[in-house]
Enzyme design. Structure first.
Site, PDB file in Angstrom:
ATOM      1  CE  LYS A 189      98.080   5.241  57.063  1.00 38.69           C
ATOM      2  NZ  LYS A 189      97.343   5.885  58.516  1.00 38.69           N
ATOM      3  NE  ARG A 201      93.461   2.212  55.603  1.00 39.45           N
ATOM      4  CZ  ARG A 201      94.032   3.405  55.594  1.00 39.45           C
ATOM      5  NH1 ARG A 201      94.893   3.435  54.459  1.00 39.45           N
ATOM      6  NH2 ARG A 201      93.320   4.549  56.451  1.00 39.45           N
ATOM      7  NE  ARG A 223      94.500  15.544  56.606  1.00 42.85           N
ATOM      8  CZ  ARG A 223      94.627  13.839  57.269  1.00 42.85           C
ATOM      9  NH1 ARG A 223      95.863  13.805  56.920  1.00 42.85           N
ATOM     10  NH2 ARG A 223      93.758  13.471  57.291  1.00 42.85           N
ATOM     11  NE  ARG A 261      92.272  13.468  53.761  1.00 38.93           N
ATOM     12  CZ  ARG A 261      92.880  11.171  54.471  1.00 38.93           C
ATOM     13  NH1 ARG A 261      93.579  12.114  54.148  1.00 38.93           N
ATOM     14  NH2 ARG A 261      91.997  10.780  55.211  1.00 38.93           N
ATOM     15  NE  ARG A 316      90.290   9.202  58.637  1.00 36.43           N
ATOM     16  CZ  ARG A 316      89.803  10.136  57.777  1.00 36.43           C
ATOM     17  NH1 ARG A 316      89.889  11.608  58.660  1.00 36.43           N
ATOM     18  NH2 ARG A 316      91.620  10.378  58.158  1.00 36.43           N
TER      19      ARG A 316
HETATM   20  P1  AP5 Z   1      99.442  12.559  57.856  1.00 36.10           P
HETATM   21  O1  AP5 Z   1     100.703  11.929  57.566  1.00 36.10           O
HETATM   22  O2  AP5 Z   1      99.032  12.735  56.693  1.00 36.10           O
HETATM   23  O3  AP5 Z   1      98.737  11.034  58.761  1.00 36.10           O
HETATM   24  P2  AP5 Z   1      98.501   9.967  57.609  1.00 36.10           P
HETATM   25  O4  AP5 Z   1      98.542   8.729  59.268  1.00 36.10           O
HETATM   26  O5  AP5 Z   1      98.678   9.930  57.262  1.00 36.10           O
HETATM   27  O6  AP5 Z   1      97.070  10.395  57.810  1.00 36.10           O
HETATM   28  P3  AP5 Z   1      95.556   9.513  57.472  1.00 36.10           P
HETATM   29  O7  AP5 Z   1      94.062  10.841  57.798  1.00 36.10           O
HETATM   30  O8  AP5 Z   1      95.716  10.225  55.773  1.00 36.10           O
HETATM   31  O9  AP5 Z   1      95.293   8.460  57.030  1.00 36.10           O
HETATM   32  P4  AP5 Z   1      93.850   7.014  56.675  1.00 36.10           P
HETATM   33  O10 AP5 Z   1      95.155   5.775  57.378  1.00 36.10           O
HETATM   34  O11 AP5 Z   1      93.262   7.602  57.174  1.00 36.10           O
HETATM   35  O12 AP5 Z   1      94.405   7.543  55.389  1.00 36.10           O
HETATM   36  P5  AP5 Z   1      94.240   7.258  54.212  1.00 36.10           P
HETATM   37  O13 AP5 Z   1      94.152   8.574  53.156  1.00 36.10           O
HETATM   38  O14 AP5 Z   1      94.874   6.227  54.127  1.00 36.10           O
HETATM   39  O15 AP5 Z   1      99.004  13.150  59.631  1.00 36.10           O
HETATM   40  C1  AP5 Z   1      98.060  13.901  59.822  1.00 36.10           C
HETATM   41  C2  AP5 Z   1      97.892  15.479  59.956  1.00 36.10           C
HETATM   42  O16 AP5 Z   1      98.628  15.624  61.734  1.00 36.10           O
HETATM   43  C3  AP5 Z   1      98.376  16.111  59.744  1.00 36.10           C
HETATM   44  O17 AP5 Z   1      97.580  17.124  59.505  1.00 36.10           O
HETATM   45  C4  AP5 Z   1     100.022  16.349  59.866  1.00 36.10           C
HETATM   46  O18 AP5 Z   1     100.584  17.611  59.628  1.00 36.10           O
HETATM   47  C5  AP5 Z   1      99.943  16.542  61.563  1.00 36.10           C
HETATM   48  N1  AP5 Z   1     101.558  15.574  62.025  1.00 36.10           N
HETATM   49  C6  AP5 Z   1     101.697  14.337  61.516  1.00 36.10           C
HETATM   50  N2  AP5 Z   1     103.119  14.046  62.209  1.00 36.10           N
HETATM   51  C7  AP5 Z   1     102.673  14.637  63.863  1.00 36.10           C
HETATM   52  C8  AP5 Z   1     103.594  14.720  64.765  1.00 36.10           C
HETATM   53  N3  AP5 Z   1     104.912  14.166  64.992  1.00 36.10           N
HETATM   54  N4  AP5 Z   1     103.199  16.061  66.028  1.00 36.10           N
HETATM   55  C9  AP5 Z   1     102.061  16.541  65.040  1.00 36.10           C
HETATM   56  N5  AP5 Z   1     101.648  16.806  64.167  1.00 36.10           N
HETATM   57  C10 AP5 Z   1     101.072  15.574  63.265  1.00 36.10           C
HETATM   58  O19 AP5 Z   1      92.739   6.698  53.490  1.00 36.10           O
HETATM   59  C11 AP5 Z   1      91.946   7.145  53.591  1.00 36.10           C
HETATM   60  C12 AP5 Z   1      90.427   6.146  53.434  1.00 36.10           C
HETATM   61  O20 AP5 Z   1      91.073   5.386  52.177  1.00 36.10           O
HETATM   62  C13 AP5 Z   1      90.372   5.301  54.196  1.00 36.10           C
HETATM   63  O21 AP5 Z   1      89.665   5.581  55.480  1.00 36.10           O
HETATM   64  C14 AP5 Z   1      89.297   4.785  53.110  1.00 36.10           C
HETATM   65  O22 AP5 Z   1      88.047   4.247  53.526  1.00 36.10           O
HETATM   66  C15 AP5 Z   1      90.351   3.480  51.941  1.00 36.10           C
HETATM   67  N6  AP5 Z   1      91.359   3.364  51.830  1.00 36.10           N
HETATM   68  C16 AP5 Z   1      92.333   3.676  51.736  1.00 36.10           C
HETATM   69  N7  AP5 Z   1      93.764   2.730  51.566  1.00 36.10           N
HETATM   70  C17 AP5 Z   1      92.786   1.574  51.813  1.00 36.10           C
HETATM   71  C18 AP5 Z   1      93.145   0.468  52.034  1.00 36.10           C
HETATM   72  N8  AP5 Z   1      94.009  -0.039  51.640  1.00 36.10           N
HETATM   73  N9  AP5 Z   1      92.570  -1.054  51.824  1.00 36.10           N
HETATM   74  C19 AP5 Z   1      90.421  -0.167  51.522  1.00 36.10           C
HETATM   75  N10 AP5 Z   1      90.702   1.109  52.117  1.00 36.10           N
HETATM   76  C20 AP5 Z   1      91.003   1.798  51.915  1.00 36.10           C
HETATM   77 MG    MG Z   2      97.301  10.048  54.223  1.00 36.92          MG
END
Ligand code: AP5
Ligand code: MG
Length: 190
Positions: A14, A89, A128, A134, A145
């Protein structure tokens, strides 16, 4: 106005693809995960609440999250549109987003689902975790997660299908191919 929801499991890309979408379409980017991590880094009360939940792979309660999102959106008046990364979410969050946008005479333009197998998600996030520092990129928390995603977040695919906004993207493989598929999906909804 273009309002894009980028959707997928933890590690599905994402954040990575959001950067490219922002550049191509000139959108503002709201990543709720980044917002929460900034609050944690600043040591605010919200940050303290969020830290305990994020470290255990749990979601921040809907009411609080919706309030944070609404405040962010208010600050972005007048742009070309927004990419929502990590929000919604839950069904309650999707309904709240629709209400917020409808209140401005807008709606979600497209919901882009990045589909990646769980084994690959685990690999990506463990890799990562070695670099990013992180706190939630460790095996135990990643597993939690993924369960939260399966149980609470993945039902949104059906919700957005019913709303006519859902676009499926194979999120495994080359970044350029994935981005090209995303652009084609967005352009088909404009
Ligand atoms: P990346 O692009 O970072 O993926 P991402 O989908 O952004 O992953 P996140 O870990 O950020 O998702 P998340 O939903 O767990 O975290 P968030 O911060 O939203 O890519 C991941 C890795 O893969 C990178 O190293 C990248 O380089 C690599 N990669 C990418 N594309 C690739 C490809 N095609 N091939 C190979 N490698 C690739 O949320 C964190 C926490 O915050 C949640 O757990 C929750 O506790 C809280 N939170 C956030 N939003 C909410 C909400 N709306 N409601 C409630 N709680 C929330
Ligand atoms: Mg992210």
């Amino acid at each position: 106005m273009l309002n894009i929801v980028i959707f997928g499991a933890p590690g599905s890309g994402k954040g990575t693809q959001s950067e490219r979408i922002v550049e191509k379409y000139g959108l503002d980017h709201i990543s709720t995960g980044d917002v929460l991590r900034a609050e944690i880094a600043a040591g605010t009360e919200l940050g303290n609440t969020a830290k305990g939940l994020i470290d255990h792979g749990q979601l921040i309660p809907d009411e609080l999250m919706i309030e944070i999102l609404a405040a962010k959106l208010d600050k972005l008046a007048g742009g070309k549109g927004v990419i929502f990364d990590g929000f919604p979410r839950t069904i309650a969050q999707a309904e709240a987003l629709k209400t917020l946008l409808n209140g401005r005479g807008e709606d979600v333009t497209a919901m882009i689902e990045l589909d990646v197998p769980e084994e690959e998600l685990m690999d990506r996030l463990l890799k990562r975790g070695q670099l990013s520092g992180r706190a939630d990129d460790n095996e135990e928390t990643i597993k939690k997660r993924l369960v939260v995603y399966r149980e609470q977040t993945s039902p949104l695919k059906e919700w957005y299908k019913n709303d006519g906004k859902h676009c499926y993207i194979n999120g495994s493989g080359e970044l350029d191919r994935i981005f090209a598929d995303i652009v084609a999906a967005i352009d088909s909804k404009i």
